[in-house]
Design an enzyme around this catalytic site. Structure first.
Site, PDB file in Angstrom:
ATOM      1  N   LYS A 140       0.884  -1.200  -0.048  1.00 30.13           N
ATOM      2  CA  LYS A 140       0.038  -0.118   0.051  1.00 30.13           C
ATOM      3  C   LYS A 140       0.716   1.274   0.103  1.00 30.13           C
ATOM      4  O   LYS A 140       1.564   1.581   0.754  1.00 30.13           O
ATOM      5  CB  LYS A 140      -0.804  -0.240   1.178  1.00 30.13           C
ATOM      6  CG  LYS A 140      -2.282  -0.226   0.928  1.00 30.13           C
ATOM      7  CD  LYS A 140      -3.141  -0.352   2.228  1.00 30.13           C
ATOM      8  CE  LYS A 140      -4.612  -0.103   2.251  1.00 30.13           C
ATOM      9  NZ  LYS A 140      -5.392   0.128   3.290  1.00 30.13           N
TER      10      LYS A 140
HETATM   11  O1  G3P Z   1     -10.148   0.726   3.734  1.00 23.73           O
HETATM   12  C1  G3P Z   1      -9.386   1.804   4.373  1.00 23.73           C
HETATM   13  C2  G3P Z   1     -10.218   1.830   5.712  1.00 23.73           C
HETATM   14  O2  G3P Z   1      -9.512   1.089   6.408  1.00 23.73           O
HETATM   15  C3  G3P Z   1     -10.283   3.182   6.290  1.00 23.73           C
HETATM   16  O3  G3P Z   1     -11.675   3.051   6.912  1.00 23.73           O
HETATM   17  O4  G3P Z   1     -13.487   3.608   8.241  1.00 23.73           O
HETATM   18  O5  G3P Z   1     -11.340   4.369   9.037  1.00 23.73           O
HETATM   19  O6  G3P Z   1     -12.423   5.352   6.959  1.00 23.73           O
HETATM   20  P1  G3P Z   1     -12.377   4.423   7.670  1.00 23.73           P
END
Ligand code: G3P
Length: 304
Positions: free
Chosen positions: A92
């Protein structure tokens, strides 16, 4: 559509894999932090990640922590070397590692993507918030781009003055259709008294309403995914789109309707996808209606 699980919790990964619907795993430093905090140093980071890679039936995305191209390339290669013997690994790389707009970083994310990809390493471009960023990542040769749907929904709501935890919860669905209709209604009313196109086009009021409820022409996280898919299809890019930062089952449905390649879904959202009130009610009714003769069909001979 492939489904990845968006977590660094080994127990969640193993359980979801046992359901037979998981094609890969995505992690990030925040998810790793959460998982490691829970284990309080009982297992080394390296061994823990090896377990994740072994448990996954498909690619596991692991994120670099450098912000200069050379660092990210070195770290990406190191992660790949360390963990790819245990399963499939994708690296990543943030599309833009600048931490603010003024920071002088020279497209380092794209340089790292180009180099790692040319070494045959699959790169998952992370923190993609615009179709333009996705286009650049695809041009640089990324195997995947991860548009952060939920965070774009957060941003659109924040720009309307809505606060997370107060005006909406993290898992709430952003009703982009209602937003569009609300905007159209107010715009229609405001335009009604105007006598020329120019008057409407230059009106501050009308422009301020037109600017609400979207991010520079992106109307929701799902819309971000739709626009990226449209661009990739128009040019035949091989880069796959991973709908990321997914917060609720309805977002998964909407990105699936778009034909997204992959959705990376947190454990709780996956669990939510199987539930429906009428399914549970139907189960209760069917179970109540089982007559003894029907039950006998399933009994082993000696039980009869
Ligand atoms: O897929 C990316 C993720 O882990 C971020 O998710 O819910 O923290 O925006 P969130």
């Amino acid at each position: 559509m492939k489904i990845f699980i968006d977590t660094a919790e080994l127990d969640e990964i193993k359980r979801a894999v046992s359901w037979g619907i998981i094609d890969g795993v995505t992690t990030n430093p925040s998810l790793i932090k959460r998982a490691v905090d829970r284990r309080k140093g009982k297992i080394s980071m390296e061994d823990y990640i090896k377990e994740i890679v072994k448990a996954s039936p498909g690619p596991v995305s692991l994120e670099v922590i450098g912000r200069r191209a050379n660092e990210m390339i070195e770290q990406g290669m190191l992660l790949h070397e360390k963990f790819s013997p245990f399963g499939e690994v994708a690296i990543k790389i943030p599309v833009n590692p600048s931490m603010n707009d003024d920071e002088n970083i020279d497209f380092d994310g794209l340089k790292a993507i180009r180099r790692l990809s040319s070494e045959g390493i699959a790169v998952n471009t992370t923190l993609v918030m615009t179709p333009e960023q996705a286009l650049l990542a695809a041009k640089a040769g990324a195997a995947y781009v991860s548009p952060f749907a939920g965070r774009i929904d957060d941003y659109i709501r924040a720009n309307m003055g809505m606060r997370i935890g107060e005006d909406f919860q993290k898992g709430d669905y952003l009703n982009h259709d209602l937003l569009r209709r609300a905007r159209d209604k107010i715009l229609g009313d405001a335009m009604a008294s105007a006598s020329s196109v120019r008057e409407i086009y230059e009106s501050r009021l009308i422009n301020s309403v037109a600017d609400q409820g979207h991010d520079n022409g992106v109307y929701s996280g799902v819309d971000l995914v739709a626009r990226i898919l449209r661009i990739f299809r128009a040019y035949g890019f091989k880069t796959e789109v991973i709908a990321a930062s997914i917060r609720n089952p309805r977002q998964v449905r909407e990105v699936a309707e778009l034909g997204v390649h992959i959705a990376t879904v947190p454990f709780n959202v996956l669990k939510g996808m199987i539930k429906h009130y009428k399914t549970a009610e139907g189960m209760r009714r069917f179970m109540d209606d089982v007559v003894p003769q029907y039950r006998e069909l399933f009994m082993k001979k000696k039980e009869l």
